[in-house]
Motif scaffolding. Structure first.
Motif, PDB file in Angstrom:
ATOM      1  N   GLU A  85       0.826  -1.205   0.000  1.00 51.10           N
ATOM      2  CA  GLU A  85       0.000   0.000   0.000  1.00 51.10           C
ATOM      3  C   GLU A  85       0.862   1.258   0.000  1.00 51.10           C
ATOM      4  O   GLU A  85       0.552   2.242  -0.677  1.00 51.10           O
ATOM      5  CB  GLU A  85      -0.937   0.003   1.209  1.00 51.10           C
ATOM      6  N   ILE A  86       1.949   1.218   0.730  1.00 47.80           N
ATOM      7  CA  ILE A  86       2.867   2.367   0.753  1.00 47.80           C
ATOM      8  C   ILE A  86       3.500   2.556  -0.612  1.00 47.80           C
ATOM      9  O   ILE A  86       3.564   3.669  -1.143  1.00 47.80           O
ATOM     10  CB  ILE A  86       3.926   2.196   1.850  1.00 47.80           C
ATOM     11  N   ASP A  87       3.971   1.445  -1.220  1.00 46.22           N
ATOM     12  CA  ASP A  87       4.561   1.528  -2.557  1.00 46.22           C
ATOM     13  C   ASP A  87       3.561   2.094  -3.560  1.00 46.22           C
ATOM     14  O   ASP A  87       3.909   2.935  -4.387  1.00 46.22           O
ATOM     15  CB  ASP A  87       5.039   0.150  -3.030  1.00 46.22           C
ATOM     16  N   SER A  88       2.321   1.648  -3.466  1.00 45.69           N
ATOM     17  CA  SER A  88       1.285   2.124  -4.376  1.00 45.69           C
ATOM     18  C   SER A  88       1.037   3.620  -4.184  1.00 45.69           C
ATOM     19  O   SER A  88       0.906   4.370  -5.155  1.00 45.69           O
ATOM     20  CB  SER A  88      -0.006   1.334  -4.149  1.00 45.69           C
ATOM     21  N   ALA A  89       0.954   4.054  -2.938  1.00 47.05           N
ATOM     22  CA  ALA A  89       0.723   5.474  -2.652  1.00 47.05           C
ATOM     23  C   ALA A  89       1.886   6.322  -3.152  1.00 47.05           C
ATOM     24  O   ALA A  89       1.673   7.400  -3.727  1.00 47.05           O
ATOM     25  CB  ALA A  89       0.526   5.679  -1.158  1.00 47.05           C
ATOM     26  N   LEU A  90       3.113   5.846  -2.965  1.00 52.48           N
ATOM     27  CA  LEU A  90       4.269   6.599  -3.439  1.00 52.48           C
ATOM     28  C   LEU A  90       4.322   6.644  -4.958  1.00 52.48           C
ATOM     29  O   LEU A  90       4.663   7.660  -5.552  1.00 52.48           O
ATOM     30  CB  LEU A  90       5.560   5.997  -2.871  1.00 52.48           C
ATOM     31  N   ALA A  91       3.986   5.534  -5.607  1.00 58.71           N
ATOM     32  CA  ALA A  91       4.015   5.469  -7.072  1.00 58.71           C
ATOM     33  C   ALA A  91       2.958   6.384  -7.689  1.00 58.71           C
ATOM     34  O   ALA A  91       3.161   6.921  -8.782  1.00 58.71           O
ATOM     35  CB  ALA A  91       3.792   4.031  -7.543  1.00 58.71           C
ATOM     36  N   SER A  92       1.844   6.587  -6.997  1.00 53.65           N
ATOM     37  CA  SER A  92       0.781   7.412  -7.564  1.00 53.65           C
ATOM     38  C   SER A  92       1.020   8.898  -7.310  1.00 53.65           C
ATOM     39  O   SER A  92       0.202   9.727  -7.670  1.00 53.65           O
ATOM     40  CB  SER A  92      -0.569   7.007  -6.971  1.00 53.65           C
ATOM     41  N   GLY A  93       2.140   9.239  -6.649  1.00 54.62           N
ATOM     42  CA  GLY A  93       2.451  10.638  -6.407  1.00 54.62           C
ATOM     43  C   GLY A  93       1.755  11.202  -5.196  1.00 54.62           C
ATOM     44  O   GLY A  93       1.526  12.395  -5.100  1.00 54.62           O
TER      45      GLY A  93
END
Length: 70
Positions: A59-67
């Motif tokens: 979830e953290i990786d996804s949030a970071l990837a989405s800006g």
């Protein structure tokens, strides 16, 4: 008060004795003074990533990837 033995290298003992003498303190008082100087610091109250719920690494990786946060 209690008396106890703490094993330290001679060099550390000599440095503590010298510091204690410079401040006019006993070894125990000097150790206490040094510990008080290094008292636990409060945690920062600003900055960092905060969430009300636990997040998984994905979830953290996804949030970071989405800006997230930009």
């Amino acid at each position: 008060m209690t008396q106890t033995t703490i094993k330290v290298p001679y060099s550390v003992r000599d440095r503590l004795k010298a510091r204690a003498a410079a401040h006019g303190l006993t070894l125990g008082q000097e150790i206490e003074r040094l510990l008080d100087e290094q008292a636990e610091r409060p945690r920062p109250s600003i900055g960092g990533f905060r969430s009300t719920a636990a997040l998984s690494a994905e979830e953290i990786d996804s949030a970071l990837a989405s800006g997230f946060g930009q």
